[in-house]
Scaffold this active site. Sequence first.
Site, short mmCIF file in Angstrom:
data_model
loop_
_atom_site.label_atom_id
_atom_site.label_comp_id
_atom_site.label_asym_id
_atom_site.label_seq_id
_atom_site.Cartn_x
_atom_site.Cartn_y
_atom_site.Cartn_z
N TRP A 150 0.80 -1.22 0.00
CA TRP A 150 0.00 0.00 0.00
C TRP A 150 0.83 1.27 0.00
O TRP A 150 0.29 2.36 -0.12
CB TRP A 150 -0.94 0.03 1.22
CG TRP A 150 -0.27 -0.37 2.51
CD1 TRP A 150 -0.33 -1.61 3.09
CD2 TRP A 150 0.56 0.43 3.36
NE1 TRP A 150 0.42 -1.63 4.25
CE2 TRP A 150 0.97 -0.38 4.45
CE3 TRP A 150 1.00 1.76 3.33
CZ2 TRP A 150 1.79 0.08 5.48
CZ3 TRP A 150 1.81 2.22 4.35
CH2 TRP A 150 2.20 1.39 5.40
N LYS A 174 -2.82 -7.90 -8.10
CA LYS A 174 -3.55 -7.97 -6.82
C LYS A 174 -3.02 -6.85 -5.94
O LYS A 174 -1.95 -6.97 -5.35
CB LYS A 174 -3.29 -9.33 -6.18
CG LYS A 174 -4.39 -9.89 -5.31
CD LYS A 174 -4.81 -9.06 -4.12
CE LYS A 174 -3.90 -9.13 -2.94
NZ LYS A 174 -4.22 -8.13 -1.91
N PRO A 175 -3.76 -5.71 -5.87
CA PRO A 175 -3.28 -4.61 -5.03
C PRO A 175 -3.52 -4.88 -3.55
O PRO A 175 -4.28 -5.78 -3.19
CB PRO A 175 -4.14 -3.43 -5.50
CG PRO A 175 -5.41 -4.03 -6.02
CD PRO A 175 -5.05 -5.41 -6.53
N GLU A 177 -4.97 -4.55 0.20
CA GLU A 177 -6.35 -4.37 0.68
C GLU A 177 -6.67 -2.88 0.88
O GLU A 177 -7.75 -2.42 0.54
CB GLU A 177 -6.57 -5.08 2.03
CG GLU A 177 -6.61 -6.58 1.97
CD GLU A 177 -5.22 -7.22 2.07
OE1 GLU A 177 -4.23 -6.61 1.63
OE2 GLU A 177 -5.15 -8.37 2.56
N LEU A 243 7.97 -24.56 -9.03
CA LEU A 243 9.17 -24.34 -9.85
C LEU A 243 8.96 -23.22 -10.87
O LEU A 243 9.16 -23.39 -12.07
CB LEU A 243 9.58 -25.63 -10.57
CG LEU A 243 10.25 -26.66 -9.66
CD1 LEU A 243 10.54 -27.95 -10.42
CD2 LEU A 243 11.53 -26.11 -9.07
N GLU A 249 10.50 -8.16 -3.60
CA GLU A 249 11.02 -6.87 -3.08
C GLU A 249 10.46 -6.74 -1.68
O GLU A 249 9.26 -6.51 -1.50
CB GLU A 249 10.52 -5.71 -3.94
CG GLU A 249 10.92 -5.76 -5.40
CD GLU A 249 12.38 -5.42 -5.61
OE1 GLU A 249 13.04 -4.97 -4.66
OE2 GLU A 249 12.86 -5.61 -6.74
N CYS A 283 10.17 1.08 2.18
CA CYS A 283 11.05 -0.07 2.42
C CYS A 283 12.49 0.39 2.56
O CYS A 283 13.27 -0.18 3.29
CB CYS A 283 10.91 -1.04 1.26
SG CYS A 283 11.14 -0.26 -0.34
N GLU A 384 11.74 -3.91 11.39
CA GLU A 384 11.24 -2.83 10.52
C GLU A 384 10.02 -2.18 11.19
O GLU A 384 9.01 -2.84 11.43
CB GLU A 384 10.85 -3.42 9.16
CG GLU A 384 10.48 -2.35 8.15
CD GLU A 384 10.04 -2.94 6.81
OE1 GLU A 384 9.29 -3.94 6.81
OE2 GLU A 384 10.44 -2.38 5.77
P1 NAD Z 1 2.20 -7.31 3.04
O1 NAD Z 1 3.26 -8.34 2.86
O2 NAD Z 1 1.31 -7.44 4.22
O3 NAD Z 1 1.24 -7.25 1.76
C1 NAD Z 1 1.72 -7.02 0.46
C2 NAD Z 1 0.74 -7.62 -0.52
O4 NAD Z 1 0.73 -9.03 -0.34
C3 NAD Z 1 -0.70 -7.15 -0.35
O5 NAD Z 1 -1.31 -7.03 -1.61
C4 NAD Z 1 -1.32 -8.29 0.43
O6 NAD Z 1 -2.72 -8.39 0.25
C5 NAD Z 1 -0.61 -9.48 -0.19
N1 NAD Z 1 -0.59 -10.70 0.63
C6 NAD Z 1 -0.64 -10.80 1.97
N2 NAD Z 1 -0.62 -12.10 2.34
C7 NAD Z 1 -0.55 -12.84 1.20
C8 NAD Z 1 -0.47 -14.23 0.93
N3 NAD Z 1 -0.49 -15.15 1.88
N4 NAD Z 1 -0.37 -14.63 -0.36
C9 NAD Z 1 -0.34 -13.73 -1.37
N5 NAD Z 1 -0.43 -12.39 -1.16
C10 NAD Z 1 -0.52 -11.95 0.12
O7 NAD Z 1 2.95 -5.90 3.04
P2 NAD Z 1 2.33 -4.45 3.28
O8 NAD Z 1 2.03 -4.32 4.74
O9 NAD Z 1 1.23 -4.21 2.29
O10 NAD Z 1 3.54 -3.52 2.86
C11 NAD Z 1 4.56 -3.17 3.73
C12 NAD Z 1 5.80 -4.01 3.50
O11 NAD Z 1 6.18 -3.94 2.14
C13 NAD Z 1 6.99 -3.52 4.29
O12 NAD Z 1 7.66 -4.61 4.87
C14 NAD Z 1 7.87 -2.87 3.24
O13 NAD Z 1 9.22 -2.82 3.58
C15 NAD Z 1 7.60 -3.71 2.06
N6 NAD Z 1 7.92 -2.98 0.81
C16 NAD Z 1 9.04 -3.37 0.11
C17 NAD Z 1 9.40 -2.67 -1.04
C18 NAD Z 1 10.64 -3.05 -1.83
O14 NAD Z 1 10.72 -2.67 -3.00
N7 NAD Z 1 11.58 -3.79 -1.28
C19 NAD Z 1 8.63 -1.60 -1.48
C20 NAD Z 1 7.51 -1.24 -0.74
C21 NAD Z 1 7.17 -1.95 0.42
#
Ligand code: NAD
Length: 489
Positions: A150, A174-175, A177, A243, A249, A283, A384
């Site tokens: 988000w 899949k954006p 929530e 596989l 990220e 991040c 984090e």
């Molecule tokens: P999150 O992992 O909770 O969710 C990310 C996405 O994954 C959402 O669309 C969520 O619905 C989906 N998701 C959650 N559980 C899932 C599952 N079991 N299977 C498939 N999809 C699933 O992360 P968040 O809270 O939305 O974002 C914050 C995190 O993202 C922080 O840790 C941040 O550091 C990281 N982030 C990393 C980067 C990067 O480029 N390295 C960039 C932005 C954010």
Amino acid sequence: MDELTIFIGGHWRHGSGNVMHSHFPADGSVNATLHAASLDDLKEAITAAERAWREPGWRNMLPHLRAKILHKVADIIESRIDELAQLQSRDNGKPLAETHGLVMSAAGCARYFAAACELLEGELPTPRQADLLTLSRYEPLGVVAAITPWNSPIASEMQKVAPAIAAGNAVILKPAEATPLMALELARIFEQAGLPAGLLSVLPGKGSVIGDALARHPLVRKISFTGGTSTGRRLAHVAAEKLIPASLELGGKSPTIVLEDADIEQAARGICYGIFSSGGQACIAGSRLFVHENVYPQLMTRLLELARGLRIGHPFDDGTHIGPLINEKHRDSVLEYVELAKREGGRVLCGGEIPADPALAAGSYFQPTIIEGLTNGARACQEEIFGPVLVAISFRDDEQLIREANDSVYGLAAGIWTRDSGRALRLSDRLEAGTVWINTYKVFSISTPFGGFKQSGLGREKGIQGLKGWMQQKSIYLATGNSVNHWCD
Ligand code: NAD
């Protein structure tokens, strides 16, 4: 309020899943209501995607025509910058000045991958000992999954969708929530730009339901994920079972380092931006500060002045530096980390609280916070926080610095502030981080690969490599001589 439709296999209609809302983090009001995608909707989107990417019209489309669609996407985005920036700010509360930048970067990303897809060439490896001509060329993977967080939807979504489409795939996005609005708007833009139906579907829904089923679906041939490390690890397991490639990220706890010869004003300003822009919900936020003991008092004095001068406010107000955090639950988790840091022996030098200003009471705001007195092993230095919280540590010599800077499960980014570029380069060699910024922080170029070391991720986005990551290489051998194989004589 009208309910938003979602984009399933080229059709705009209501999802058949649960009701979801997008909230404005500045006051908790509802931006939009929609029905999430159900598992049946997912099946329909994947069936359409599988058909669409195999269509000869798309498979054989000349690269410059595919590029034309992406340029058109960029044209539309550039003609709607203010409106799209507002939409992004409503969805996640970032100040308009920041979301403007994100919208511009999304347009630039579409143009970059338009150019990259026109320039991408196969290879002609020449074998040494045979009458053979060999070719190696890049082909699309097929149906691919993009799952996004988000904090910067328009940028992270375009960073996946543009190269995936440039490469000739069909994408199911899949954006997160909390932030479905921008992904749906991107789908409208791609549709308007002439992307054939079925090549992009946007399926808002719960990660553990729709995201999980998407990743597991047998027709999905790549998972590209940006989000938290624990979700990334789960998706890596799914990819391993199937596989298929996974690009991940993930999170970070990035060190920024001030050497004794640094330009203090330049460093203090860069550090302030690196941790407090986006309210620290980045991040790559520079959340651990290491300062040489000789300049620690001077640097901290200036940094505190800057942090105390930051304006917390409504995302649409001119001059707002820090908007609300994504929601109250997240704001409360940031507050809990500050309490934890205090229990661990940390001293809060500024911030550390929910602002008292009644004008901010309805939003999920948090003060920019600087804490000292912790050692790098403290949980507040290792985990984090994803909020406007900086921990400051002084160091005496390079060996201690490198040991502590690298003492993290993460390895996303690092910053170095010094006037000695040779020393900065030597230090950057030893830092375990996918990106090292020297005398700058949190700046990007679309042609420069981005990704994490250690538990910050796998694979790289951006750059030509970021396009090839959405393709598979096929090698072809053509015999140029007349020789006959006598093995079966
Ligand atoms: P999150 O992992 O909770 O969710 C990310 C996405 O994954 C959402 O669309 C969520 O619905 C989906 N998701 C959650 N559980 C899932 C599952 N079991 N299977 C498939 N999809 C699933 O992360 P968040 O809270 O939305 O974002 C914050 C995190 O993202 C922080 O840790 C941040 O550091 C990281 N982030 C990393 C980067 C990067 O480029 N390295 C960039 C932005 C954010």
